[in-house]
Design a protein around this motif. Structure first.
Motif, PDB file in Angstrom:
ATOM      1  N   LYS A 178      49.228   3.916  44.730  1.00 20.98           N
ATOM      2  CA  LYS A 178      49.945   4.727  45.736  1.00 20.98           C
ATOM      3  C   LYS A 178      48.972   5.433  46.676  1.00 20.98           C
ATOM      4  O   LYS A 178      49.409   6.125  47.592  1.00 20.98           O
ATOM      5  CB  LYS A 178      50.805   5.768  45.014  1.00 20.98           C
ATOM      6  CG  LYS A 178      52.077   5.177  44.446  1.00 20.98           C
ATOM      7  CD  LYS A 178      52.945   6.296  43.850  1.00 20.98           C
ATOM      8  CE  LYS A 178      53.691   5.821  42.635  1.00 20.98           C
ATOM      9  NZ  LYS A 178      53.586   6.673  41.477  1.00 20.98           N
ATOM     10  N   ASP A 179      47.667   5.327  46.436  1.00 18.67           N
ATOM     11  CA  ASP A 179      46.694   6.039  47.275  1.00 18.67           C
ATOM     12  C   ASP A 179      46.163   5.077  48.348  1.00 18.67           C
ATOM     13  O   ASP A 179      45.386   4.158  48.047  1.00 18.67           O
ATOM     14  CB  ASP A 179      45.541   6.550  46.398  1.00 18.67           C
ATOM     15  CG  ASP A 179      44.579   7.441  47.169  1.00 18.67           C
ATOM     16  OD1 ASP A 179      44.442   7.245  48.403  1.00 18.67           O
ATOM     17  OD2 ASP A 179      43.964   8.332  46.554  1.00 18.67           O
ATOM     18  N   PRO A 180      46.575   5.278  49.616  1.00 18.93           N
ATOM     19  CA  PRO A 180      46.189   4.301  50.648  1.00 18.93           C
ATOM     20  C   PRO A 180      44.685   4.205  50.846  1.00 18.93           C
ATOM     21  O   PRO A 180      44.168   3.135  51.214  1.00 18.93           O
ATOM     22  CB  PRO A 180      46.871   4.827  51.919  1.00 18.93           C
ATOM     23  CG  PRO A 180      47.355   6.198  51.616  1.00 18.93           C
ATOM     24  CD  PRO A 180      47.428   6.347  50.129  1.00 18.93           C
ATOM     25  N   ILE A 181      43.963   5.282  50.574  1.00 18.37           N
ATOM     26  CA  ILE A 181      42.496   5.236  50.757  1.00 18.37           C
ATOM     27  C   ILE A 181      41.863   4.319  49.716  1.00 18.37           C
ATOM     28  O   ILE A 181      40.989   3.500  50.030  1.00 18.37           O
ATOM     29  CB  ILE A 181      41.907   6.673  50.728  1.00 18.37           C
ATOM     30  CG1 ILE A 181      42.387   7.421  51.974  1.00 18.37           C
ATOM     31  CG2 ILE A 181      40.389   6.661  50.635  1.00 18.37           C
ATOM     32  CD1 ILE A 181      41.989   8.865  52.064  1.00 18.37           C
ATOM     33  N   VAL A 182      42.348   4.414  48.476  1.00 22.45           N
ATOM     34  CA  VAL A 182      41.826   3.552  47.412  1.00 22.45           C
ATOM     35  C   VAL A 182      42.146   2.086  47.715  1.00 22.45           C
ATOM     36  O   VAL A 182      41.287   1.202  47.564  1.00 22.45           O
ATOM     37  CB  VAL A 182      42.436   3.959  46.043  1.00 22.45           C
ATOM     38  CG1 VAL A 182      42.093   2.959  44.955  1.00 22.45           C
ATOM     39  CG2 VAL A 182      41.966   5.356  45.657  1.00 22.45           C
ATOM     40  N   MET A 183      43.363   1.837  48.179  1.00 22.47           N
ATOM     41  CA  MET A 183      43.760   0.446  48.410  1.00 22.47           C
ATOM     42  C   MET A 183      43.053  -0.135  49.644  1.00 22.47           C
ATOM     43  O   MET A 183      42.703  -1.314  49.668  1.00 22.47           O
ATOM     44  CB  MET A 183      45.294   0.337  48.537  1.00 22.47           C
ATOM     45  CG  MET A 183      46.043   0.734  47.273  1.00 22.47           C
ATOM     46  SD  MET A 183      45.267   0.193  45.723  1.00 22.47           S
ATOM     47  CE  MET A 183      45.888  -1.472  45.581  1.00 22.47           C
TER      48      MET A 183
END
Ligand code: ST9
Ligand code: ZN
Ligand code: ZN
Length: 337
Positions: A178-183
């Motif tokens: 759910k974390d766009p930065i991680v993805m």
């Protein structure tokens, strides 16, 4: 940081006590061999030989003075920056959710973690959560019962044990998904990582103070990267083998001051395995052996980090007295001896 805090940390490390936990050698050949065939990944073996040979050459360049003074200083600063991406970022924020961070801090930490090239955050966190859940079993990717070499570097040169895949499948990774930065980091890793970990650090000394390009490559990229990998790996190897167990003598993880300093505060590993949600990854907020805590505290002052989790003194004392090895300064065993 008070003098008594420092004293407490030193006392904790200076005591040597009887180690009565089950020995690592109890990992029998039967267990080791069960359903496991060594499958060496030669690409990684050669890469690590190159890195370590290059690292020795980097040492040679530094100690023979064949380097401009700013280059090793720059390498050190870059090491600390990238280490924060691993310790404050991948480890304490993303793997353990020990605090929360606003997006600008998450972005900086993700960039810093990319500079460190220890695999992207998603993969790093998955292996680390599996390590905590199945510590020192075949499902632990760097199972220390298979010896110092395996837990330090060997695990990155062979295919994983099937238990890592099978039991690892039970790990919940939905928070990272759910974390766009991680993805975004996961998606762009193969392009951005070589730029941040190798190309920029090698180019900056050449453009900024006229360093020789090959010297810059071997000192600012290869030496820096290989040293920081080894400091990190000590947490998986040395801090699962050598040191005290003030909080739980029945587990492998140890408190190891040397690793604490070299790994920017991640060597208080007996404490960390017992209380993994503490954002300090240590009992004490001692900045000199835990630079990562200082960074999170500063970020918290500016509101970029919040909901910092820690453990009450009472809970720690009760655990020390119940399962500690007696090396903690407040332990009842220690005060009676
Ligand atoms: C590195 C990592 O160095 C270091 C981590 C250290 C952690 C320390 C923690 C302590 C605290 C932090 C201290 C920081 C201090 C900083 C100080 C700095 C100064 N669960 O892996 P694959 C599945 S990296 C569940 O390829 P193989 C999954 O489906 C160094 N499932 O397995 C996966 O597919 P996908 C640089 C899992 O084929 C599939 O299996 N990097 C799990 O056996 C295949 O996965 C390298 O050297 C799991 N845990 O290959 C790269 N794992 O991913 C090295 C896997 O698509 N890696 N699955 O979902 C490799 O080449 C390979 O991973 C391999 C194994 C050869 C080792
Ligand atoms: Zn561990
Ligand atoms: Zn951890």
């Amino acid at each position: 940081m008070s003098g008594s805090t420092l004293l407490l940390a030193d006392t904790m490390m200076s005591k040597t006590v009887e180690d009565d936990r089950p020995r690592l050698s109890s990992y029998s050949n039967d267990t080791k061999r069960r359903d496991y065939e060594w499958q060496i990944v030669w690409r990684n073996v050669f890469a690590f030989i190159y890195l370590h040979a290059g690292c020795l050459y980097g040492f040679y360049l530094i100690f023979t003075g064949n380097v401009r003074i700013w280059t090793p200083i720059f390498a050190l600063v870059f090491t600390i920056l990238s280490a924060m991406g691993v310790t404050a970022g991948a480890h304490r924020l993303w793997a353990h959710r020990a605090y929360k961070a606003r997006w600008p801090l998450r972005l900086i930490l993700a960039l810093a973690q990319t500079m460190a090239f220890q695999n992207h955050i998603y993969e790093w966190v998955r292996d680390h959560r599996v390590h905590h859940k199945f510590t020192e079993t075949d499902a632990d990717p760097h199972n220390a019962k298979r010896g110092f070499f395996f837990s330090h570097i060997g695990w990155l040169m062979v295919r994983k044990h099937k238990d890592v895949f099978e039991k690892g499948a039970s790990i919940d990774m939905s928070d990272l998904e759910k974390d766009p930065i991680v993805m975004l980091q996961k998606k762009t890793y193969l392009v951005v990582m070589p730029i941040l970990c190798f190309i920029i650090p090698a180019c900056l000394p050449v453009y900024l103070w006229g360093e020789d390009p090959w010297t810059s490559w071997y000192v600012a990229s290869i030496w820096r990267y290989t040293m920081s990998l080894n400091f990190t790996w000590l947490v998986n190897s040395a801090a699962h083998i050598y040191g005290n167990r003030p909080y739980d003598k029945y587990i492998g993880a140890t408190d190891n001051k040397t690793v604490g300093i070299l790994a920017m505060g991640e060597g208080w590993h007996n404490y960390h395995h017992v209380f993994p949600w503490d954002y300090k990854a240590a009992e004490l907020g001692n900045y000199s052996t835990n630079l990562s805590t200082a960074v999170i505290d500063i970020a918290a002052k500016y509101g970029w980090a919040y909901d910092l989790k820690t453990v009450s003194e009472d809970m720690i004392r009760r655990r020390v007295n119940r399962t500690g090895d007696g090396s903690h300064p407040t332990s009842q065993q220690a005060s009676h001896s």
